[in-house]
Every structure is written in C-alpha cells, then in structure tokens.
Design a protein around this motif. Structure first.
Motif, PDB file in Angstrom:
ATOM      1  N   GLU B  56       0.835  -1.207   0.000  1.00  0.00           N
ATOM      2  CA  GLU B  56       0.000   0.000   0.000  1.00  0.00           C
ATOM      3  C   GLU B  56       0.868   1.255   0.000  1.00  0.00           C
ATOM      4  OE1 GLU B  56      -2.989  -0.028   3.144  1.00  0.00           O
ATOM      5  OE2 GLU B  56      -3.070  -2.206   2.898  1.00  0.00           O
ATOM      6  N   ILE B  57       2.090   1.136   0.515  1.00  0.00           N
ATOM      7  CA  ILE B  57       3.004   2.287   0.502  1.00  0.00           C
ATOM      8  C   ILE B  57       4.346   1.874  -0.088  1.00  0.00           C
ATOM      9  CG2 ILE B  57       1.912   3.471   2.449  1.00  0.00           C
ATOM     10  CD1 ILE B  57       4.324   2.512   4.145  1.00  0.00           C
ATOM     11  N   PHE B  58       5.159   2.862  -0.407  1.00  0.00           N
ATOM     12  CA  PHE B  58       6.444   2.619  -1.057  1.00  0.00           C
ATOM     13  C   PHE B  58       7.601   2.834  -0.070  1.00  0.00           C
ATOM     14  CE2 PHE B  58       3.378   3.894  -4.229  1.00  0.00           C
ATOM     15  CZ  PHE B  58       3.526   2.899  -5.183  1.00  0.00           C
ATOM     16  N   PRO B  60      10.181   4.901   0.152  1.00  0.00           N
ATOM     17  CA  PRO B  60      10.473   6.222   0.724  1.00  0.00           C
ATOM     18  C   PRO B  60       9.462   6.642   1.788  1.00  0.00           C
ATOM     19  CG  PRO B  60      10.129   6.374  -1.664  1.00  0.00           C
ATOM     20  CD  PRO B  60      10.028   4.936  -1.306  1.00  0.00           C
ATOM     21  N   GLU B  61       8.231   6.174   1.664  1.00  0.00           N
ATOM     22  CA  GLU B  61       7.228   6.536   2.665  1.00  0.00           C
ATOM     23  C   GLU B  61       7.548   5.866   4.000  1.00  0.00           C
ATOM     24  OE1 GLU B  61       4.097   5.441  -0.216  1.00  0.00           O
ATOM     25  OE2 GLU B  61       3.150   7.308   0.402  1.00  0.00           O
ATOM     26  N   VAL B  64      10.478   7.996   5.460  1.00  0.00           N
ATOM     27  CA  VAL B  64      10.113   9.276   6.081  1.00  0.00           C
ATOM     28  C   VAL B  64       9.379   9.045   7.401  1.00  0.00           C
ATOM     29  CG1 VAL B  64      10.122  10.726   4.013  1.00  0.00           C
ATOM     30  CG2 VAL B  64       8.027   9.596   4.674  1.00  0.00           C
ATOM     31  N   ARG B  67      12.038   8.312   9.877  1.00  0.00           N
ATOM     32  CA  ARG B  67      12.764   9.552  10.173  1.00  0.00           C
ATOM     33  C   ARG B  67      11.946  10.426  11.139  1.00  0.00           C
ATOM     34  NH1 ARG B  67      13.285  14.056   5.533  1.00  0.00           N
ATOM     35  NH2 ARG B  67      11.065  13.748   5.747  1.00  0.00           N
TER      36      ARG B  67
END
Lengths: 268, 211
Positions: B56-58, B60-61, B64, B67
């Motif tokens: 559902e997400i990639f 880099p998501e 972040v 982070r």
C-alpha cells in the motif's frame, strides 16, 4: 513545475466553436478538468478580432472562476486586450505575454508594477525571433532593464526563450538550453517557461518529442510550461524529472501525484 | 482525536516537523512517556510496516515515517524513567565480508530501530571476527547479517557458522537477509530467522525477543 493549462484557447477549433456558440458548460468543463489535473494557472485566450476580444475574455474568465480558484493566465497578443481583461480576474494571475516587440512592455509593466501579477516575457523583438542564443539573450537583457525600472522582481517573470519547431532547426534544443542556462545563472529565482508542443510541429507522433523535450528543457532550467495538463504521460514525466533532478525529497511528490492518479494507469 | 492518535498519524505519514511538537504536547498533557513511545510511535511504525508488506506504501514513505519517529524519540527519551527502558532489545547488524551493499541493511536497521530496538551498525564488508566481537556483548539479543550478492552467500554461510560456535550462542538469535537469500538457504546455513523485507524483519525481531 508551474503548469499553465493551455486548453482554453480560441485557436483550437473546438474551443473556437464553443466561443462562437457561447457554450458555457464546455468552457467550465475545460477549466475544471485542468484544475483537477494540477494546473497552476488556467490560460485563457480568445483568439477573436480585437474589437470583441475583451468581451470574450471577460466571458471566459467568469466561467473559469465559477468552477475553480486556480488563477488565470490572461493570454493575448494585444497588450490593450490584456489590460482590458485584468480587472475581471478575482486575484492576480499571469500576464501572457509581453516581449521586446512594440509598446507591449511600456503598456503592461507600469500596470502590474506594484501588484502580485506575474508576467510571461518572450525573447523576441521587432526584428522577429532572433536566430542565435546571443541575440535572444540581448532581448532578455532589455526585458530585465525594463523590469528593473518598474521594480518587478525577477521571481515574478516567466521568461520564454521561444521554443521553435525542431524539424526545421537542428540546433533548436541546443540554442534553447544555452539561453535557459545563462538566464538561470544570472537570475536564479526567475522562471523559465515555454510552449512545449511547439517543438514537435510537423513531426509524426508528436507526444514522444514533447515528452523528451520536457525532460531536456527541465534539465536546462525550465520550471514553468504551457501545455495540456490532461496529458498524463507528460505530467508523469514532469514529476519523474523533478525527482531525477534532486528536487523531490524522498520522491514524495512523485508518489503523491501517482497516488492522486495524476499519471499512471487509471484505476477508478 | 486524542493526542496519541494524532501523533500516531503524524508518524505514519512521516511528518518529521510535526512529530516532535506533538510528542512535546503529549508530555505537557501528562501522558505517560512510555505510552507516547509505544502507542504513539512504535505501534504507528507497525502499521507502516504492515502497509508496506501489503504494497500500500512505497519504500520512501517507510523511510520518512522512520525519520519522523526518530525525531519524536529524541524528545521523549529524556523523560523515560530509570526503570523504563526505551529499548526492547539490542541488535548488531552488518553486511558480510566481501559485500559492500548497505541500502537494504540500512532500511532494516531503520525499521528495527523503529520497533524499539537499539541497533549497532557494523557497516559493510564486515569480517567474521568483527561479528564475533560484537556478538560477545552480553546485552545483544540479535545478530543480523546481510548479503546482497549470490557471490557473497558463501561469506554469509561462513559468518553464521562462526557465530553458531560462539561460546555465548544461547544469548542471541541470528537473523539473515538480502536479495538472493531464501528461507531454505537460511535453514541450511543454520540461521534462526529469515524475512524477505524490512517491515517483516522488524516484526520478526520483536517476536524473537518477546517470545
């Protein structure tokens, strides 16, 4: 990327017909679709005789403003028509355009001087479209002298180095890239714009040429462009190129635009 | 929405600027720092890991989000009482000798840190002796070894073999991973655990120390 949505232009036959018939729904629909596709400005160009141009621009501007808050790019070759249409805009947008030709700058710059209006400025003058990069930069210098006189900050200007058709000038891209790079070096906050589809006139399968042009031009400093925001491949190329140029932290803009289905396969 | 829910949402969406602020607000409201850490951040990263696993997400998501959490942890850490440890375990992690890849390893470290572990990063091209030395630390619960190339799979095999002979072997578990690694290979070389992505690694690490 500053996207100037080009679809409401009377030089496109279907739009000319809608203007002729005063087909309000058609125009509203074009405005809405471009706004939804992420246009930063909606360009409005009447392409009718000058004596009725302001009236048509007024009609078009009202229709756009009925369906979206996206600011207007008031587009006309006549500075008088532009000045006539500006008061109909609810908020400052983009003047499209001035150039070194005639009295365009002399008429437009004083009016927008102390406003938030931004302005497209073309690198041509009364001698036509300069052939060499050096000559275009000379016109550019003149534009900047005038802008300085009226205290118009470079960040409010969108310089159009003039995109010409590739098939008759081999060095069109090299020339443009040189002009763009030099302009950005001098004024880092200035915008560089262009009419993307000009590059591919008279070539087959124009969209691939337009797309590749976009990538190369962005690499040279193009950060504003006049094109059809409903062209999903071109929008995708814009987001991908920004990411490739290191302008998109963690590719989040790219991912978000994909998720909003601004490009890529249509799911819904 | 409660402050904790607000914080969890900010972590999930990777709002690195807002997270520390929300942690501070939660502290000001008198919410237990452990609850802020566990419910507001670690659980939120669990959701992120789950979403990543479900495509559902990639990547880099996920980065972040991790982070953003890190910024929040910095704020809450000084408020955790002496009895309350901020960590649920300690892991050492490295890419095996002969292999210089670190993107996957770093991703796994981020996710495992986000699950509440303290992680010591041994870096890349880590010789067996260095793994052994790090594993000798009595606080270490997990040793993670990464190999990204088919040509460094034998190096992974040797590293795990050496770790299996360590005198304190019963104190730590061995996790392995990397693009060419499979469950079958992990079993064959004597590792305790294999997962095929960073989110699953964080889940598995939690299970290893808790169960």
């Amino acid at each position: 990327m500053i996207i100037i949505g080009e679809k409401i232009n009377g030089s496109i036959p279907s739009v000319a017909k809608a203007i002729e018939e005063r087909n309000a729904d058609w125009i509203r629909d074009l405005a809405k679709k471009q706004a939804d596709a992420g246009a930063t400005y909606i360009d409005v160009c009447a392409s009718v005789d000058e004596d009725k141009e302001v009236e048509v621009l007024h009609w078009l501007i009202d229709l756009v403003q009925e369906v979206t808050d996206v600011p207007i790019a008031v587009d006309s070759p006549s500075p008088d028509s532009i000045l006539g249409a500006l008061p109909f805009c609810n908020k400052p947008g983009l003047v499209n355009s001035v150039s070194g030709e005639g009295d365009k700058i002399a008429k437009i710059f004083p009016v927008i001087a102390d406003t938030k209006w931004e302005c497209v400025a073309l690198c041509c003058d009364d001698t036509g479209i300069p052939k060499s990069a050096a000559d275009r930069l000379r016109v550019f210098d003149h534009i900047m002298e005038e802008a300085k006189k009226y205290n118009i900050d470079p960040s409010r200007l969108h310089i159009d180095p003039l995109v010409e058709m590739l098939c008759t000038t081999d060095d069109a891209m090299a020339n443009l890239a040189e002009v763009m790079t030099k302009i950005k070096e001098q004024y880092p906050t200035i915008h560089i714009t262009g009419a993307v589809s000009n590059i591919s006139f008279n070539l087959p399968y124009r969209k691939i040429v337009n797309l590749c042009f976009m990538v190369l031009a962005m690499n040279a400093g193009l950060d504003s462009a006049i094109f059809d925001p409903l062209n999903r491949d071109l929008i995708g190329a814009v987001y991908a190129t920004e990411a490739l140029l290191g302008m998109d932290d963690y590719c989040m803009e790219y991912i978000t635009a994909y998720r909003e289905e601004l490009f890529g396969p249509v799911k819904s | 929405m409660s402050k904790i829910e607000e914080l969890a949402q900010a972590v999930e969406t990777g709002k690195a600027k807002i997270v520390p602020q929300l942690v501070q607000e939660a502290l000001d409201e008198g919410i237990d720092p452990m609850e802020i850490l566990n419910k507001g951040m670690i659980d939120a990263m669990g959701v992120v890991g789950e979403k990543f696993k479900n495509n559902e997400i990639f990547v880099p998501e996920m980065l972040v989000a991790a982070r953003a959490m890190k910024k929040g942890v910095d704020v809450v850490k000084p408020h955790l009482g002496a009895g309350n440890s901020a960590t649920i375990g300690k892991m050492v992690m490295g890419t095996v000798a002969g292999d210089l890849h670190d993107i996957g390893k770093n991703l796994v470290i981020m996710m495992i840190e986000s699950a509440g572990f303290e992680v010591v990063d041994l870096g890349v091209d880590v010789p067996i002796e260095k793994f052994l030395e790090a594993a000798a630390d009595p606080d270490v619960n997990i040793v993670g070894c990464s190999a990204l190339l088919t040509t460094t799979m034998p190096s992974l095999r040797d590293t795990v073999a050496a770790l299996n002979k360590a005198p304190n072997r019963s104190q730590f578990k061995i996790m392995v991973g990397g693009a060419p690694i499979t469950q079958e290979f992990a079993d064959e070389i004597g590792a305790d655990c294999y997962t095929d992505d960073a989110a699953a690694a964080a889940e598995a690490a939690k299970k290893l120390v808790q169960g």
